[in-house]
Design an enzyme around this catalytic site. Structure first.
Site, short mmCIF file in Angstrom:
data_model
loop_
_atom_site.label_atom_id
_atom_site.label_comp_id
_atom_site.label_asym_id
_atom_site.label_seq_id
_atom_site.Cartn_x
_atom_site.Cartn_y
_atom_site.Cartn_z
N CYS A 1 33.43 23.51 30.67
CA CYS A 1 32.00 23.32 30.89
C CYS A 1 31.18 24.42 30.23
CB CYS A 1 31.70 23.30 32.40
SG CYS A 1 32.32 21.82 33.23
N CYS B 1 32.35 30.73 18.11
CA CYS B 1 31.96 29.51 18.84
C CYS B 1 30.94 29.93 19.89
CB CYS B 1 33.18 28.83 19.45
SG CYS B 1 34.10 29.85 20.63
#
Length: 367
Positions: free
Chosen positions: A187, A332
């Site tokens: 998440c 990322c």
């Protein structure tokens, strides 16, 4: 201990239900439930079980409350940012129901402690967000003979099932092998709609109450899928696998194993560069070649100027776009997927690779 007059008044909307009644409410009071994780799923599970009158709730979590948790982890308050999630959750639960006993385990659930902790409770609910812990919870519940009420969420979708009943399948019957590391983002990396864990967590709490009281049809052997954007529920039926290594006829898993190794989630060793070091290189016009492995939708959060976007799933086919002779910094959102990309590139002969510590999130925090 029998229900008091005050408790009977509190729970009378339960006791007037013929399916529950005073006898069922007494079972709820006598029950103990371990909630693994006090985050998005653990919040509604704990709050509804406490409100319903479960007598003993165990909370296990090693994390502290972060500002970014408050969008969905409704058991925590703004004033509790920075403190232990288990302590924060306990305060909310005790305010919600003073008749409740709460046991706190301010630690990670591991192969070393899982059996000792789980044996103290009747039912376990899995509110975690990583595969290593899901397999750990499953195996520990099967070995301990405990029911595992499972839930998972990602972006706009959720799943729910009940594992570990006497005749029913376990998590490994449905998912014999974990996905390849990095292929299913957490998440924190992929995002999650704030109300989604409320839906799935409430359904988990429902299944717990059904297990305690013995009413209704349990979600055993059924995987319930929820699509929030389409507002649809669908169901997949699955059977107990007689060859399952955990709950099958001749189980091979009779003790807990190294779940990080099983799921390939051991810490990936990489050469790191901090956001401040990268910023300084930018200011000196010495910036390395930058590869952003986030998904295109994540670029809306912002980008580092000059970075080449190659989503992680495309690295294998677009690897030729990454120079071998230059210093390359891969990043990322938080630095997890990029570490796995670097591990893959090293195997392909790349040597001048650095992982941005904390990912774009750390870069953005510098302003």
């Amino acid at each position: 201990m029998s229900l008091t007059r005050e408790e009977l008044e509190r729970y009378k909307r339960h006791t007037i239900l013929p399916e529950i009644g005073v006898e069922g409410q007494q079972k709820i009071k006598n029950a103990s439930v371990l909630i693994v994780g006090t985050g998005g799923l653990g919040s509604p599970i704990a709050m509804y079980l406490a409100a319903s009158g479960v007598g003993h709730i165990g909370l296990i979590d090693f994390d502290v409350v972060d500002e970014s948790n408050l969008q969905r982890q409704i058991i925590h308050k703004s004033g509790n940012v920075g403190i232990s999630k288990t302590i924060s959750a306990e305060a909310t639960l005790k305010e919600l129901n003073p008749y409740l006993k709460v046991s706190l385990f301010n630690m990670a659930l591991t192969a070393d402690n899982a059996l000792d902790i789980i044996k103290q409770f009747d039912i376990v609910t899995d509110g975690t967000d990583n595969f290593a812990t899901r397999y750990l919870v499953n195996d520990a519940c099967v070995i301990s003979g405990k029911v595992n009420v499972f839930g998972s969420i990602r972006q706009f979708e959720g799943q729910l099932s009940v594992f570990g009943t006497k005749e029913g399948p376990c998590y490994r019957c449905l998912f014999p092998e974990p996905p390849e590391p990095g292929t299913v983002p957490s998440c924190a990396d992929a995002g999650v709609m704030g109300v989604l864990p409320g839906v799935i967590g409430t359904l988990q709490a429902t299944e717990v109450i059904k297990q305690i009281t013995g009413i209704g049809e349990p979600l055993t052997g059924r995987l319930l899928n929820y699509d929030a954007l389409g507002m649809r529920f669908s169901e997949v039926k699955f059977m107990k696998d007689p060859d399952c290594p955990c709950c099958g006829d001749n189980p091979a898993i009779t003790e807990l194993i190294d779940y990080d190794a099983f799921c390939g989630t051991q810490q990936v060793l990489t050469a790191d560069i901090t956001a401040s070091e990268l910023k300084e290189m930018h200011m000196k016009n010495e910036a390395p070649f930058l590869v952003d492995v986030r998904e295109p939708a994540e670029l809306l959060q912002g980008e580092i100027k000059g970075a080449l976007n190659i989503p992680m799933r495309e690295v294998q086919v677009r690897m030729h776009e990454i120079p071998k002779e230059q210093t390359v910094v891969v990043y990322c959102h938080l630095g997890i997927r990029s570490a796995h990309v670097i591990e893959y590139l090293v195997k392909q002969g790349y040597t001048k690779l650095f992982n941005l510590t904390g990912g774009y999130d750390a870069w953005e925090s510098l302003g």
